[in-house]
Design an enzyme around this catalytic site. Structure first.
Site, PDB file in Angstrom:
ATOM      1  N   LYS A  75      19.260 -47.025   9.963  1.00  0.00           N
ATOM      2  CA  LYS A  75      19.239 -46.692  11.391  1.00  0.00           C
ATOM      3  C   LYS A  75      17.959 -45.946  11.745  1.00  0.00           C
ATOM      4  O   LYS A  75      17.531 -45.070  11.003  1.00  0.00           O
ATOM      5  CB  LYS A  75      20.418 -45.775  11.741  1.00  0.00           C
ATOM      6  CG  LYS A  75      21.775 -46.440  11.703  1.00  0.00           C
ATOM      7  CD  LYS A  75      22.811 -45.480  12.269  1.00  0.00           C
ATOM      8  CE  LYS A  75      24.119 -46.179  12.548  1.00  0.00           C
ATOM      9  NZ  LYS A  75      25.079 -45.293  13.240  1.00  0.00           N
ATOM     10  N   GLY A  85      20.939 -48.229  22.444  1.00  0.00           N
ATOM     11  CA  GLY A  85      21.185 -49.501  23.115  1.00  0.00           C
ATOM     12  C   GLY A  85      21.371 -50.652  22.139  1.00  0.00           C
ATOM     13  O   GLY A  85      21.063 -51.794  22.454  1.00  0.00           O
ATOM     14  N   TYR A 143      27.540 -49.122   5.389  1.00  0.00           N
ATOM     15  CA  TYR A 143      27.905 -50.066   6.437  1.00  0.00           C
ATOM     16  C   TYR A 143      29.394 -50.344   6.324  1.00  0.00           C
ATOM     17  O   TYR A 143      29.855 -50.968   5.378  1.00  0.00           O
ATOM     18  CB  TYR A 143      27.093 -51.361   6.311  1.00  0.00           C
ATOM     19  CG  TYR A 143      27.399 -52.346   7.409  1.00  0.00           C
ATOM     20  CD1 TYR A 143      27.117 -52.032   8.742  1.00  0.00           C
ATOM     21  CD2 TYR A 143      27.976 -53.578   7.131  1.00  0.00           C
ATOM     22  CE1 TYR A 143      27.406 -52.918   9.756  1.00  0.00           C
ATOM     23  CE2 TYR A 143      28.269 -54.468   8.147  1.00  0.00           C
ATOM     24  CZ  TYR A 143      27.981 -54.137   9.454  1.00  0.00           C
ATOM     25  OH  TYR A 143      28.276 -55.019  10.466  1.00  0.00           O
ATOM     26  N   HIS A 193      34.890 -49.002  17.414  1.00  0.00           N
ATOM     27  CA  HIS A 193      34.042 -47.976  18.030  1.00  0.00           C
ATOM     28  C   HIS A 193      34.913 -47.236  19.033  1.00  0.00           C
ATOM     29  O   HIS A 193      35.440 -47.839  19.962  1.00  0.00           O
ATOM     30  CB  HIS A 193      32.847 -48.637  18.732  1.00  0.00           C
ATOM     31  CG  HIS A 193      32.032 -47.677  19.554  1.00  0.00           C
ATOM     32  ND1 HIS A 193      30.714 -47.382  19.261  1.00  0.00           N
ATOM     33  CD2 HIS A 193      32.343 -46.927  20.647  1.00  0.00           C
ATOM     34  CE1 HIS A 193      30.263 -46.490  20.143  1.00  0.00           C
ATOM     35  NE2 HIS A 193      31.229 -46.214  21.006  1.00  0.00           N
ATOM     36  N   GLU A 223      30.273 -40.332  20.071  1.00  0.00           N
ATOM     37  CA  GLU A 223      30.657 -41.646  19.556  1.00  0.00           C
ATOM     38  C   GLU A 223      31.059 -41.592  18.079  1.00  0.00           C
ATOM     39  O   GLU A 223      30.428 -40.908  17.280  1.00  0.00           O
ATOM     40  CB  GLU A 223      29.489 -42.637  19.715  1.00  0.00           C
ATOM     41  CG  GLU A 223      29.126 -42.907  21.167  1.00  0.00           C
ATOM     42  CD  GLU A 223      28.201 -44.109  21.343  1.00  0.00           C
ATOM     43  OE1 GLU A 223      28.287 -44.750  22.408  1.00  0.00           O
ATOM     44  OE2 GLU A 223      27.389 -44.409  20.436  1.00  0.00           O
ATOM     45  N   GLU A 259      26.968 -40.788  16.763  1.00  0.00           N
ATOM     46  CA  GLU A 259      25.912 -40.236  17.613  1.00  0.00           C
ATOM     47  C   GLU A 259      26.507 -39.653  18.885  1.00  0.00           C
ATOM     48  O   GLU A 259      27.673 -39.893  19.206  1.00  0.00           O
ATOM     49  CB  GLU A 259      24.878 -41.313  17.982  1.00  0.00           C
ATOM     50  CG  GLU A 259      25.414 -42.404  18.896  1.00  0.00           C
ATOM     51  CD  GLU A 259      24.316 -43.107  19.701  1.00  0.00           C
ATOM     52  OE1 GLU A 259      23.193 -42.588  19.815  1.00  0.00           O
ATOM     53  OE2 GLU A 259      24.617 -44.169  20.261  1.00  0.00           O
ATOM     54  N   ARG A 300      24.154 -38.254  28.292  1.00  0.00           N
ATOM     55  CA  ARG A 300      23.968 -38.792  29.638  1.00  0.00           C
ATOM     56  C   ARG A 300      25.272 -39.430  30.071  1.00  0.00           C
ATOM     57  O   ARG A 300      26.207 -39.530  29.283  1.00  0.00           O
ATOM     58  CB  ARG A 300      22.880 -39.875  29.598  1.00  0.00           C
ATOM     59  CG  ARG A 300      23.223 -40.947  28.558  1.00  0.00           C
ATOM     60  CD  ARG A 300      22.345 -42.159  28.623  1.00  0.00           C
ATOM     61  NE  ARG A 300      22.471 -42.994  27.441  1.00  0.00           N
ATOM     62  CZ  ARG A 300      23.351 -43.964  27.265  1.00  0.00           C
ATOM     63  NH1 ARG A 300      24.241 -44.224  28.205  1.00  0.00           N
ATOM     64  NH2 ARG A 300      23.380 -44.675  26.159  1.00  0.00           N
TER      65      ARG A 300
HETATM   66  P1  ADP Z   1      26.203 -47.030  26.876  1.00  0.00           P
HETATM   67  O1  ADP Z   1      25.682 -46.296  25.671  1.00  0.00           O
HETATM   68  O2  ADP Z   1      26.072 -46.320  28.156  1.00  0.00           O
HETATM   69  O3  ADP Z   1      27.521 -47.601  26.617  1.00  0.00           O
HETATM   70  P2  ADP Z   1      24.125 -48.882  26.343  1.00  0.00           P
HETATM   71  O4  ADP Z   1      24.104 -48.467  24.916  1.00  0.00           O
HETATM   72  O5  ADP Z   1      24.149 -50.332  26.653  1.00  0.00           O
HETATM   73  O6  ADP Z   1      25.320 -48.284  27.109  1.00  0.00           O
HETATM   74  O7  ADP Z   1      22.860 -48.191  27.023  1.00  0.00           O
HETATM   75  C1  ADP Z   1      22.775 -47.973  28.411  1.00  0.00           C
HETATM   76  C2  ADP Z   1      21.503 -48.482  28.958  1.00  0.00           C
HETATM   77  O8  ADP Z   1      20.420 -47.791  28.412  1.00  0.00           O
HETATM   78  C3  ADP Z   1      21.246 -49.934  28.682  1.00  0.00           C
HETATM   79  O9  ADP Z   1      20.633 -50.449  29.822  1.00  0.00           O
HETATM   80  C4  ADP Z   1      20.319 -49.916  27.486  1.00  0.00           C
HETATM   81  O10 ADP Z   1      19.496 -51.046  27.497  1.00  0.00           O
HETATM   82  C5  ADP Z   1      19.543 -48.657  27.725  1.00  0.00           C
HETATM   83  N1  ADP Z   1      19.153 -47.908  26.513  1.00  0.00           N
HETATM   84  C6  ADP Z   1      19.938 -47.157  25.739  1.00  0.00           C
HETATM   85  N2  ADP Z   1      19.248 -46.563  24.769  1.00  0.00           N
HETATM   86  C7  ADP Z   1      17.964 -46.946  24.920  1.00  0.00           C
HETATM   87  C8  ADP Z   1      16.738 -46.665  24.229  1.00  0.00           C
HETATM   88  N3  ADP Z   1      16.674 -45.867  23.177  1.00  0.00           N
HETATM   89  N4  ADP Z   1      15.623 -47.249  24.679  1.00  0.00           N
HETATM   90  C9  ADP Z   1      15.656 -48.067  25.732  1.00  0.00           C
HETATM   91  N5  ADP Z   1      16.773 -48.352  26.434  1.00  0.00           N
HETATM   92  C10 ADP Z   1      17.904 -47.815  26.036  1.00  0.00           C
HETATM   93  P1  ADP Z   2      23.147 -47.030  19.456  1.00  0.00           P
HETATM   94  O1  ADP Z   2      22.361 -45.767  19.559  1.00  0.00           O
HETATM   95  O2  ADP Z   2      22.326 -48.252  19.462  1.00  0.00           O
HETATM   96  O3  ADP Z   2      24.293 -47.037  20.406  1.00  0.00           O
HETATM   97  P2  ADP Z   2      25.062 -46.383  17.350  1.00  0.00           P
HETATM   98  O4  ADP Z   2      24.697 -45.471  16.239  1.00  0.00           O
HETATM   99  O5  ADP Z   2      25.924 -45.830  18.416  1.00  0.00           O
HETATM  100  O6  ADP Z   2      23.731 -46.990  17.958  1.00  0.00           O
HETATM  101  O7  ADP Z   2      25.740 -47.678  16.756  1.00  0.00           O
HETATM  102  C1  ADP Z   2      25.925 -48.844  17.550  1.00  0.00           C
HETATM  103  C2  ADP Z   2      27.051 -49.673  16.978  1.00  0.00           C
HETATM  104  O8  ADP Z   2      26.745 -50.066  15.638  1.00  0.00           O
HETATM  105  C3  ADP Z   2      28.378 -48.944  16.864  1.00  0.00           C
HETATM  106  O9  ADP Z   2      29.109 -49.027  18.060  1.00  0.00           O
HETATM  107  C4  ADP Z   2      29.061 -49.709  15.733  1.00  0.00           C
HETATM  108  O10 ADP Z   2      29.634 -50.900  16.187  1.00  0.00           O
HETATM  109  C5  ADP Z   2      27.914 -50.062  14.831  1.00  0.00           C
HETATM  110  N1  ADP Z   2      27.755 -49.081  13.750  1.00  0.00           N
HETATM  111  C6  ADP Z   2      27.146 -47.880  13.813  1.00  0.00           C
HETATM  112  N2  ADP Z   2      27.195 -47.244  12.638  1.00  0.00           N
HETATM  113  C7  ADP Z   2      27.864 -48.060  11.785  1.00  0.00           C
HETATM  114  C8  ADP Z   2      28.230 -47.987  10.406  1.00  0.00           C
HETATM  115  N3  ADP Z   2      27.912 -46.953   9.632  1.00  0.00           N
HETATM  116  N4  ADP Z   2      28.900 -49.044   9.871  1.00  0.00           N
HETATM  117  C9  ADP Z   2      29.193 -50.116  10.616  1.00  0.00           C
HETATM  118  N5  ADP Z   2      28.879 -50.248  11.904  1.00  0.00           N
HETATM  119  C10 ADP Z   2      28.222 -49.239  12.499  1.00  0.00           C
HETATM  120 MG    MG Z   3      25.805 -45.700  20.497  1.00  0.00          MG
END
Ligand code: ADP
Ligand code: ADP
Ligand code: MG
Length: 463
Positions: free
Chosen positions: A161, A167, A205, A211, A277, A291, A295
């Protein structure tokens, strides 16, 4: 600031800009919308009390330009800035600048955003607060050699990660040691390019998970939650359908999750709305923090529908120096709410985004139906931004009623001229898997694969 906000600059677009404008109007707060040339004809521009063009359509010249947003806030003398989600909402440099200029921010402090936005640091804070985290590296993984050492402990498959990711971007599953070296170097350079920070870490993983997240809101003293949202219906780690309550939690687990989210907020002195989360292991029935989003989130309406709490209004109230006039005991969660994200994407073509003009549009309505969207007849979806065109949220007395209502509302929704994910959502909600409530984050991917195979077989037969 204790007198409450009189004016707010909204540094966002689309449905979330409209959502904030609506809350401002109801609270008697003047809304000033900062928009780009690409959105000049949009509904939020027309509905805001005032609108100011802050630059050309490309985001780096408008919505993510710290200078452009702050100059607009200064020029209009607003009391605070609401960042919505995405764009500048979680950028500590931006919030630090806002604070320096003496403008209010609808969200936590720059310091808290900095700490929690760094996923490695956030995990450390979680552990300190006694919140369980996914097994993996203690902190950043510097290079391939260190990754090998961690991999030996954690085992495969593992997940790399990006500390600054978000996103659904900045994640990579590694199945075996064969590709580890390549994966480490690739994701580091991708993270550097996408987020300006190459830091990575490693987690086990988990393959059979859900989630689940907790919506919190704090005035700096009092921290409360409005229950969980289950966002297991994902594709490529991006949320597609969200619901509350989760179909799998019992009251003991629900209480433990909420208590851990509140402990984390207290540990960092969290203020305003946020989401903690977790991934939930279906087999062991254990949850692990992944995480915190500092916001408002896309799926916040789901919690509003089951709690009756207007999260955006509370955000504005707290940013104006107000206190929560609610305690945890005042929060009564009732019924079931589901949200689907309607994107201008083609599910039959790998969810490729397809901007274009909406030639005919009709919104669904009726009891328990909420349509949060900025689109209208003749709306041209600009190619510069996210493909989300609206969110459909349905409430029911129970999950079955919420599903039936969503299917009915999706039938009423008409968007012509562009392909959307509406039909895809009908298929998902009508599936036995979704109806059963028992699934994991992989089920949508599997469903799409089966469909593709069936279509291929059908094509081969007719050929
Ligand atoms: P939420 O976390 O609110 O459920 P998303 O993960 O889809 O929804 O993120 C919300 C919005 O922010 C989306 O439009 C996504 O593309 C954008 N976004 C989230 N994190 C980032 C990032 N690190 N950089 C750019 N865009 C991001
Ligand atoms: P983002 O910042 O893009 O939202 P997250 O850390 O919230 O990233 O993870 C996004 C998604 O990836 C989670 O909703 C879950 O489905 C998957 N995920 C995250 N961590 C793990 C893990 N350790 N093992 C399996 N799936 C994961
Ligand atoms: Mg997330």
């Amino acid at each position: 600031m204790t007198a409450g906000l009189k004016s707010v600059l909204i540094a966002n677009r689309g449905e979330i800009a409209l959502r904030v404008i609506r809350a401002c109007k109801e609270m008697g707060i003047k809304s000033v919308l900062a928009y780009s040339e690409g959105d000049k004809d949009s509904l939020p521009v027309r509905l805001a009390d005032q609108a100011v063009c802050i630059g050309p359509a490309p985001v780096n010249q408008s919505y993510t330009s710290i200078e452009a947003v702050i100059s607009a806030a200064m020029a209009y003398g607003v009391d605070a800035i609401h960042p919505g989600f995405g764009f500048l909402s979680e950028k500590p440099d931006f919030v630090a600048k806002v604070e320096e200029e003496g403008v209010g921010f609808v969200g936590p402090s720059a310091e808290v955003i900095l700490r929690m936005g760094d996923k490695i640091e956030a995990k450390k804070i979680a552990r300190k607060a006694g919140v369980p985290t996914v097994p993996g590296s203690e902190g950043a993984v510097a290079d391939y050699d260190e990754a090998v050492a961690i991999a030996n402990e954690v085992g495969f498959p593992l997940l790399i990660k990006a500390s600054a990711g978000g996103g659904g971007r900045g994640l990579r599953v590694v199945k075996s040691a064969d590709t580890l070296e390549k994966d480490v170097s690739e994701i580091m350079s991708e993270a550097e390019m996408a987020f300006g920070d190459p830091s990575i870490y490693i987690e086990r993983y988990l393959t059979d998970i859900r989630h689940i997240e907790i919506q919190v809101i704090s005035d700096g003293e009092n921290v409360i939650h409005v229950g969980e949202r289950d966002c297991t219906s994902q594709r490529r780690n991006q949320k597609l359908v969200e619901e509350s309550p989760s179909p799998v939690l019992d009251s003991k687990l629900r209480e433990e999750l909420a208590a851990s989210a509140i402990a984390l907020c207290k540990e960092v002195g969290y203020k305003n709305a946020g989401t903690v989360e977790y991934v939930f292991d279906n087999i062991e029935r254990k949850f692990y923090f992944i995480e915190m989003n500092t916001r408002i989130q896309v799926e916040h309406p789901v919690s509003e529908m089951v709690s009756g709490v207007d999260l955006i209004k509370l955000q504005l109230k707290i940013a104006g120096g107000g206190k929560l006039d609610l305690t945890q005991d005042d929060i009564r969660l009732s019924g079931h709410a589901i949200e689907v994200r309607i994107n201008a994407e083609d599910p039959e073509r790998g969810f490729a985004p397809g901007p274009g003009t909406i030639t005919h549009f009709h919104a669904p309505g009726g009891f328990g139906v909420r349509w949060d969207s900025h689109v209208e007849n003749g709306y041209r979806i600009p190619p510069f931004y996210d493909s989300m065109v609206g969110k459909l949220i349905c409430w029911g007395n129970d999950r079955d009623e919420a599903i039936a209502r969503m299917l009915r509302a999706l039938d009423e929704l008409h968007i012509e001229g562009v392909t959307t994910t509406a039909n895809f959502h009908k298929m998902v909600l009508d599936s036995e898997k979704f109806r059963s409530g028992e699934f994991n984050t992989a089920y949508i991917g599997e469903m799409m694969e089966e469909r593709a195979k069936a279509a291929e077989a059908a094509a081969a037969e007719s050929a």
